[in-house]
Design a protein around this motif. Sequence first.
Motif, short mmCIF file in Angstrom:
data_model
loop_
_atom_site.label_atom_id
_atom_site.label_comp_id
_atom_site.label_asym_id
_atom_site.label_seq_id
_atom_site.Cartn_x
_atom_site.Cartn_y
_atom_site.Cartn_z
N SER A 24 51.42 55.66 -6.79
CA SER A 24 52.71 55.51 -7.47
C SER A 24 52.55 54.44 -8.54
N ALA B 248 56.48 56.56 -11.47
CA ALA B 248 57.68 55.93 -10.89
C ALA B 248 58.35 55.02 -11.92
N GLU C 174 61.80 54.07 -7.57
CA GLU C 174 60.78 53.38 -6.79
C GLU C 174 61.41 52.55 -5.69
#
Length: 205
Positions: A126, A150, A199
């Motif tokens: 991510s 993200a 996120e």
Amino acid sequence: MTDVDRARALRRRHVHERQAVIFGVLLAGLAVAGLGATAVFTGSVDLPFIARGFSTPPPEPEPEAGYCPPAGALPVAYGQVTVNVLNGTSQAGLAGATASGLTERGFAVASSTNAEDPYSGAARISFGLTNAAAAFTLAAHLEEVDMVPAAREDGVIDLTLGADYIALKPVEQVLLDPALPLVGAEGCRPLDEATPAAETPAPQG
């Protein structure tokens, strides 16, 4: 007409009657079969005894190749790649062992802890879009990885290890040249088409 002649005539009549019955049944069967075949051919009737499992299955969809690295982006020096390593499995010590391996290769590991939720894949990275080159540099050290853009601006990358994760790719198999741009998988999608996911802060441990 003698008794013998009458017997012969009666026998011939019985033979003719049997032949007529047999031919009649055959003709009727052929007529029914013809009508049935026509109905099936035109789609008016489905045969109940033909299972769908015998039909040709639809082709398997091609797996998505994920996103491409930014066009022209060069690998980032490992010491400038900051990583949180998260264990998305029930295997104790997986995050710590992987974090140690990344540290030995020169990456800056910020933390190693358990993920909030289990992960069924191999590995997931991510990253914020502004830190994409660093994320793809890290991805080159993994056999299989899902790249997840993200909405984050902190410059830190989250590496979540999943149930299918085994180990980091051997160093000799990491094909990165500091002078050559990062290359994505065949069929990858442009990163600017990505919609960054919200996120969730990584757990601290």
